[in-house]
Design a protein around this motif. Structure first.
Motif, PDB file in Angstrom:
ATOM      1  N   PHE A  22       0.830  -1.205   0.000  1.00 43.88           N
ATOM      2  CA  PHE A  22       0.000   0.000   0.000  1.00 43.88           C
ATOM      3  C   PHE A  22       0.865   1.256   0.000  1.00 43.88           C
ATOM      4  O   PHE A  22       0.584   2.218  -0.716  1.00 43.88           O
ATOM      5  N   GLU A  23       1.923   1.256   0.805  1.00 41.61           N
ATOM      6  CA  GLU A  23       2.818   2.412   0.879  1.00 41.61           C
ATOM      7  C   GLU A  23       3.512   2.654  -0.455  1.00 41.61           C
ATOM      8  O   GLU A  23       3.631   3.798  -0.909  1.00 41.61           O
ATOM      9  N   LEU A  24       3.976   1.593  -1.091  1.00 50.10           N
ATOM     10  CA  LEU A  24       4.640   1.711  -2.392  1.00 50.10           C
ATOM     11  C   LEU A  24       3.684   2.293  -3.431  1.00 50.10           C
ATOM     12  O   LEU A  24       4.027   3.233  -4.164  1.00 50.10           O
ATOM     13  N   TRP A  25       2.473   1.750  -3.489  1.00 51.25           N
ATOM     14  CA  TRP A  25       1.503   2.203  -4.496  1.00 51.25           C
ATOM     15  C   TRP A  25       1.119   3.671  -4.270  1.00 51.25           C
ATOM     16  O   TRP A  25       1.080   4.450  -5.210  1.00 51.25           O
ATOM     17  N   ALA A  26       0.855   4.026  -3.020  1.00 55.74           N
ATOM     18  CA  ALA A  26       0.480   5.409  -2.719  1.00 55.74           C
ATOM     19  C   ALA A  26       1.639   6.355  -3.028  1.00 55.74           C
ATOM     20  O   ALA A  26       1.435   7.442  -3.585  1.00 55.74           O
ATOM     21  N   SER A  27       2.856   5.946  -2.704  1.00 60.11           N
ATOM     22  CA  SER A  27       4.009   6.822  -2.937  1.00 60.11           C
ATOM     23  C   SER A  27       4.235   7.054  -4.431  1.00 60.11           C
ATOM     24  O   SER A  27       4.668   8.137  -4.831  1.00 60.11           O
ATOM     25  N   LYS A  28       3.938   6.066  -5.273  1.00 58.61           N
ATOM     26  CA  LYS A  28       4.081   6.241  -6.729  1.00 58.61           C
ATOM     27  C   LYS A  28       3.245   7.414  -7.205  1.00 58.61           C
ATOM     28  O   LYS A  28       3.685   8.214  -8.027  1.00 58.61           O
ATOM     29  N   ALA A  29       2.021   7.515  -6.716  1.00 57.25           N
ATOM     30  CA  ALA A  29       1.109   8.564  -7.171  1.00 57.25           C
ATOM     31  C   ALA A  29       1.336   9.892  -6.465  1.00 57.25           C
ATOM     32  O   ALA A  29       1.169  10.952  -7.072  1.00 57.25           O
ATOM     33  N   LEU A  30       1.706   9.862  -5.191  1.00 59.16           N
ATOM     34  CA  LEU A  30       1.772  11.094  -4.409  1.00 59.16           C
ATOM     35  C   LEU A  30       3.136  11.782  -4.435  1.00 59.16           C
ATOM     36  O   LEU A  30       3.215  13.009  -4.458  1.00 59.16           O
ATOM     37  N   THR A  31       4.218  11.009  -4.411  1.00 63.23           N
ATOM     38  CA  THR A  31       5.558  11.576  -4.265  1.00 63.23           C
ATOM     39  C   THR A  31       5.914  12.605  -5.343  1.00 63.23           C
ATOM     40  O   THR A  31       6.515  13.624  -5.015  1.00 63.23           O
ATOM     41  N   PRO A  32       5.553  12.394  -6.630  1.00 65.76           N
ATOM     42  CA  PRO A  32       5.899  13.421  -7.622  1.00 65.76           C
ATOM     43  C   PRO A  32       5.254  14.788  -7.341  1.00 65.76           C
ATOM     44  O   PRO A  32       5.765  15.819  -7.789  1.00 65.76           O
ATOM     45  N   TYR A  33       4.163  14.795  -6.610  1.00 73.03           N
ATOM     46  CA  TYR A  33       3.419  16.033  -6.357  1.00 73.03           C
ATOM     47  C   TYR A  33       3.572  16.521  -4.918  1.00 73.03           C
ATOM     48  O   TYR A  33       3.645  17.721  -4.675  1.00 73.03           O
ATOM     49  N   LEU A  34       3.564  15.583  -3.986  1.00 76.51           N
ATOM     50  CA  LEU A  34       3.673  15.902  -2.556  1.00 76.51           C
ATOM     51  C   LEU A  34       4.659  14.921  -1.927  1.00 76.51           C
ATOM     52  O   LEU A  34       4.274  13.873  -1.423  1.00 76.51           O
ATOM     53  N   PRO A  35       5.957  15.250  -1.965  1.00 82.36           N
ATOM     54  CA  PRO A  35       6.970  14.292  -1.527  1.00 82.36           C
ATOM     55  C   PRO A  35       6.837  13.848  -0.074  1.00 82.36           C
ATOM     56  O   PRO A  35       7.272  12.766   0.272  1.00 82.36           O
ATOM     57  N   ASN A  36       6.239  14.658   0.765  1.00 79.83           N
ATOM     58  CA  ASN A  36       5.994  14.271   2.151  1.00 79.83           C
ATOM     59  C   ASN A  36       4.510  14.405   2.401  1.00 79.83           C
ATOM     60  O   ASN A  36       3.997  15.512   2.517  1.00 79.83           O
ATOM     61  N   SER A  37       3.831  13.275   2.445  1.00 80.23           N
ATOM     62  CA  SER A  37       2.386  13.340   2.625  1.00 80.23           C
ATOM     63  C   SER A  37       1.901  12.218   3.531  1.00 80.23           C
ATOM     64  O   SER A  37       2.605  11.248   3.795  1.00 80.23           O
ATOM     65  N   GLU A  38       0.700  12.411   3.983  1.00 79.25           N
ATOM     66  CA  GLU A  38       0.069  11.471   4.908  1.00 79.25           C
ATOM     67  C   GLU A  38      -1.330  11.167   4.388  1.00 79.25           C
ATOM     68  O   GLU A  38      -2.032  12.060   3.910  1.00 79.25           O
ATOM     69  N   LEU A  39      -1.720   9.908   4.466  1.00 75.05           N
ATOM     70  CA  LEU A  39      -3.075   9.537   4.090  1.00 75.05           C
ATOM     71  C   LEU A  39      -3.532   8.333   4.889  1.00 75.05           C
ATOM     72  O   LEU A  39      -2.728   7.611   5.479  1.00 75.05           O
ATOM     73  N   THR A  40      -4.837   8.155   4.885  1.00 74.11           N
ATOM     74  CA  THR A  40      -5.451   6.979   5.486  1.00 74.11           C
ATOM     75  C   THR A  40      -6.044   6.135   4.370  1.00 74.11           C
ATOM     76  O   THR A  40      -6.692   6.673   3.470  1.00 74.11           O
ATOM     77  N   ILE A  41      -5.797   4.841   4.429  1.00 79.51           N
ATOM     78  CA  ILE A  41      -6.493   3.898   3.557  1.00 79.51           C
ATOM     79  C   ILE A  41      -7.292   2.984   4.472  1.00 79.51           C
ATOM     80  O   ILE A  41      -6.728   2.325   5.347  1.00 79.51           O
ATOM     81  N   ARG A  42      -8.590   3.009   4.288  1.00 75.88           N
ATOM     82  CA  ARG A  42      -9.504   2.194   5.093  1.00 75.88           C
ATOM     83  C   ARG A  42     -10.056   1.075   4.216  1.00 75.88           C
ATOM     84  O   ARG A  42     -10.677   1.340   3.195  1.00 75.88           O
ATOM     85  N   ILE A  43      -9.793  -0.161   4.628  1.00 77.33           N
ATOM     86  CA  ILE A  43     -10.266  -1.334   3.915  1.00 77.33           C
ATOM     87  C   ILE A  43     -11.559  -1.772   4.590  1.00 77.33           C
ATOM     88  O   ILE A  43     -11.553  -2.139   5.772  1.00 77.33           O
ATOM     89  N   THR A  44     -12.649  -1.721   3.843  1.00 73.72           N
ATOM     90  CA  THR A  44     -13.958  -1.899   4.458  1.00 73.72           C
ATOM     91  C   THR A  44     -14.831  -2.888   3.692  1.00 73.72           C
ATOM     92  O   THR A  44     -14.504  -3.299   2.584  1.00 73.72           O
ATOM     93  N   ASP A  45     -15.961  -3.219   4.281  1.00 73.94           N
ATOM     94  CA  ASP A  45     -16.881  -4.167   3.647  1.00 73.94           C
ATOM     95  C   ASP A  45     -17.854  -3.449   2.703  1.00 73.94           C
ATOM     96  O   ASP A  45     -17.877  -2.220   2.605  1.00 73.94           O
ATOM     97  N   GLU A  46     -18.661  -4.250   2.020  1.00 71.26           N
ATOM     98  CA  GLU A  46     -19.599  -3.699   1.042  1.00 71.26           C
ATOM     99  C   GLU A  46     -20.642  -2.791   1.687  1.00 71.26           C
ATOM    100  O   GLU A  46     -21.061  -1.806   1.078  1.00 71.26           O
ATOM    101  N   HIS A  47     -21.050  -3.095   2.906  1.00 71.27           N
ATOM    102  CA  HIS A  47     -22.075  -2.291   3.580  1.00 71.27           C
ATOM    103  C   HIS A  47     -21.591  -0.858   3.805  1.00 71.27           C
ATOM    104  O   HIS A  47     -22.276   0.109   3.454  1.00 71.27           O
ATOM    105  N   GLU A  48     -20.396  -0.710   4.392  1.00 72.27           N
ATOM    106  CA  GLU A  48     -19.870   0.630   4.635  1.00 72.27           C
ATOM    107  C   GLU A  48     -19.590   1.357   3.323  1.00 72.27           C
ATOM    108  O   GLU A  48     -19.867   2.553   3.183  1.00 72.27           O
ATOM    109  N   SER A  49     -19.056   0.641   2.344  1.00 71.15           N
ATOM    110  CA  SER A  49     -18.786   1.236   1.042  1.00 71.15           C
ATOM    111  C   SER A  49     -20.075   1.777   0.415  1.00 71.15           C
ATOM    112  O   SER A  49     -20.112   2.892  -0.108  1.00 71.15           O
ATOM    113  N   GLN A  50     -21.122   0.981   0.498  1.00 72.71           N
ATOM    114  CA  GLN A  50     -22.409   1.404  -0.066  1.00 72.71           C
ATOM    115  C   GLN A  50     -22.965   2.615   0.677  1.00 72.71           C
ATOM    116  O   GLN A  50     -23.451   3.559   0.054  1.00 72.71           O
ATOM    117  N   GLU A  51     -22.902   2.597   2.009  1.00 73.72           N
ATOM    118  CA  GLU A  51     -23.394   3.739   2.800  1.00 73.72           C
ATOM    119  C   GLU A  51     -22.672   5.033   2.424  1.00 73.72           C
ATOM    120  O   GLU A  51     -23.299   6.069   2.217  1.00 73.72           O
TER     121      GLU A  51
END
Length: 152
Positions: A22-51
């Motif tokens: 996850f860190e590698l994938w996020a850094s590929k997209a973010l580092t060219p624009y924001l070399p020092n950044s913070e994010l949350t990735i929440r892995i959730t079920d279909e119910h929460e996603s739908q809500e």
């Protein structure tokens, strides 16, 4: 240059990518624009996603990834870019339907979501082409083939 990732896994699912992936994938997209950044990735079920999809996008169904950019109050500088909500059940089904390796499709969803967090969109054709070109470039750097190819 660093990505500070808060990974929240709040559902049961086998074969999730690792924190390092996850860190590698996020850094590929973010580092060219924001070399020092913070994010949350929440892995959730279909119910929460739908809500969340229904509440924020008016679509009453679960979805693969939702992006919630963080907007700091004026005068406040934070490295927080926002939150991604990802439903692995949907990502898995899409990977099967599209005949793509699960983790490669997951990488695409993380990169796609991160680009949304920093302002990219695909509402019109010009913006979509720009965003897809970046996604393909970042995925290729990871050894992942073009997710938009028609011959998959």
């Amino acid at each position: 240059m660093s990505i500070d990732l808060d990974l929240q896994v709040v559902c049961e699912f086998d074969d999730l990518p690792s924190q390092a992936q996850f860190e590698l994938w996020a850094s590929k997209a973010l580092t060219p624009y924001l070399p020092n950044s913070e994010l949350t990735i929440r892995i959730t079920d279909e119910h929460e996603s739908q809500e969340l999809n229904h509440q924020y996008r008016g679509k009453n169904k679960p979805t693969n990834v939702l992006s919630f950019p963080f907007e700091a109050p004026p005068g406040i500088e934070l490295k927080l870019v926002g939150d991604l909500i990802i439903c692995p059940h949907i990502v898995k089904q899409e990977s099967i339907d599209q005949d793509k390796p699960f983790h490669e499709h997951f990488a695409h969803m993380v990169i796609h979501g991160c680009l949304h967090l920093i302002g990219f969109d695909h509402i019109n054709e010009k913006d979509a082409m720009e965003m897809e070109t970046l996604e393909k470039e970042f995925l290729a750097q990871l050894g992942i083939s073009d997710p938009y190819r028609d011959d998959l």
